[in-house]
Design a protein around this motif. Structure first.
Motif, PDB file in Angstrom:
ATOM      1  N   THR A   2      36.670 -39.541  32.824  1.00  0.00           N
ATOM      2  CA  THR A   2      35.690 -38.543  32.949  1.00  0.00           C
ATOM      3  C   THR A   2      35.193 -38.912  34.629  1.00  0.00           C
ATOM      4  O   THR A   2      35.098 -39.763  34.711  1.00  0.00           O
ATOM      5  N   ARG A  32      20.558 -40.711  26.668  1.00  0.00           N
ATOM      6  CA  ARG A  32      21.758 -41.474  26.789  1.00  0.00           C
ATOM      7  C   ARG A  32      23.035 -40.611  27.231  1.00  0.00           C
ATOM      8  O   ARG A  32      23.287 -39.785  26.978  1.00  0.00           O
ATOM      9  N   ALA A  34      26.870 -39.952  28.450  1.00  0.00           N
ATOM     10  CA  ALA A  34      28.116 -40.092  27.982  1.00  0.00           C
ATOM     11  C   ALA A  34      29.093 -40.801  28.829  1.00  0.00           C
ATOM     12  O   ALA A  34      30.404 -40.717  28.315  1.00  0.00           O
ATOM     13  N   VAL A  35      28.862 -41.683  29.721  1.00  0.00           N
ATOM     14  CA  VAL A  35      29.640 -42.362  30.634  1.00  0.00           C
ATOM     15  C   VAL A  35      30.142 -43.495  29.813  1.00  0.00           C
ATOM     16  O   VAL A  35      29.650 -44.006  28.821  1.00  0.00           O
ATOM     17  N   GLU A  36      31.580 -43.801  30.086  1.00  0.00           N
ATOM     18  CA  GLU A  36      32.264 -44.938  29.584  1.00  0.00           C
ATOM     19  C   GLU A  36      32.812 -45.939  30.785  1.00  0.00           C
ATOM     20  O   GLU A  36      32.896 -45.372  31.771  1.00  0.00           O
ATOM     21  N   PRO A  37      33.027 -47.142  30.570  1.00  0.00           N
ATOM     22  CA  PRO A  37      33.582 -48.085  31.440  1.00  0.00           C
ATOM     23  C   PRO A  37      34.841 -47.544  31.740  1.00  0.00           C
ATOM     24  O   PRO A  37      35.726 -46.959  31.003  1.00  0.00           O
ATOM     25  N   ASP A  39      35.158 -44.644  33.829  1.00  0.00           N
ATOM     26  CA  ASP A  39      34.883 -43.459  34.565  1.00  0.00           C
ATOM     27  C   ASP A  39      34.712 -43.672  36.159  1.00  0.00           C
ATOM     28  O   ASP A  39      34.022 -44.730  36.400  1.00  0.00           O
ATOM     29  N   VAL A  60      28.665 -50.344  29.378  1.00  0.00           N
ATOM     30  CA  VAL A  60      27.950 -49.281  28.523  1.00  0.00           C
ATOM     31  C   VAL A  60      26.493 -49.056  28.849  1.00  0.00           C
ATOM     32  O   VAL A  60      25.764 -50.098  29.387  1.00  0.00           O
ATOM     33  N   PHE A  74      23.000 -47.810  33.081  1.00  0.00           N
ATOM     34  CA  PHE A  74      24.583 -48.267  33.172  1.00  0.00           C
ATOM     35  C   PHE A  74      24.992 -48.921  34.349  1.00  0.00           C
ATOM     36  O   PHE A  74      24.676 -48.426  35.513  1.00  0.00           O
ATOM     37  N   ARG A 108      28.876 -33.745  34.763  1.00  0.00           N
ATOM     38  CA  ARG A 108      30.428 -33.822  34.692  1.00  0.00           C
ATOM     39  C   ARG A 108      31.133 -33.110  35.997  1.00  0.00           C
ATOM     40  O   ARG A 108      30.696 -31.848  36.130  1.00  0.00           O
TER      41      ARG A 108
END
Length: 128
Positions: A2, A32, A34-37, A39, A60, A74, A108
């Protein structure tokens, strides 16, 4: 994967014109994220209305209940940074309008918006 636009600096605490690359290590959020490692992110200087960096999410989101504001954080790793905000491209050049960012810590991006912002930043920035 993303793509995100991370809002940095606010009206009451704008970023300095000279970017301290060493300070680009984490992003705060009130909710919180919605990002992820893995991205990828575009760094946006809110008061300047300019994009000035490309970064990768490296961990995370973690919650710090001791913090009243921006309790979620994060880690990020800068990849390319424009070290002087006077040279940073306007966010509109990437197809993102400041009105769409209002009151958010991150939004996003489409793959096209991310690619355009990255091209603009790489044209004037340096590897971090």
């Amino acid at each position: 994967m993303t793509y995100w636009l991370l809002v940095r600096g606010r009206g009451d605490r704008p970023l300095d014109a000279v970017v301290d690359v060493a300070a680009v290590r984490a992003q705060g959020s009130s909710r919180r994220p919605a990002v992820e490692p893995g991205d990828l992110c575009i760094l946006y200087a809110a008061v300047w209305q300019a994009v000035y960096g490309v970064a990768e999410v490296t961990g995370v989101p973690e919650h710090d209940p001791a913090r009243e504001r921006w309790a979620w954080r994060f880690p990020i790793r800068p990849l390319v940074v424009v070290d002087d905000l006077h040279r940073a491209p306007a966010v509109e050049e990437a197809g993102v309008f400041p009105q769409s960012i209002w009151r958010h810590s991150h939004i996003r991006l489409t793959p096209e918006q991310f690619a355009q912002a990255r091209r603009l930043i790489e044209a004037v920035g340096s590897p971090a």
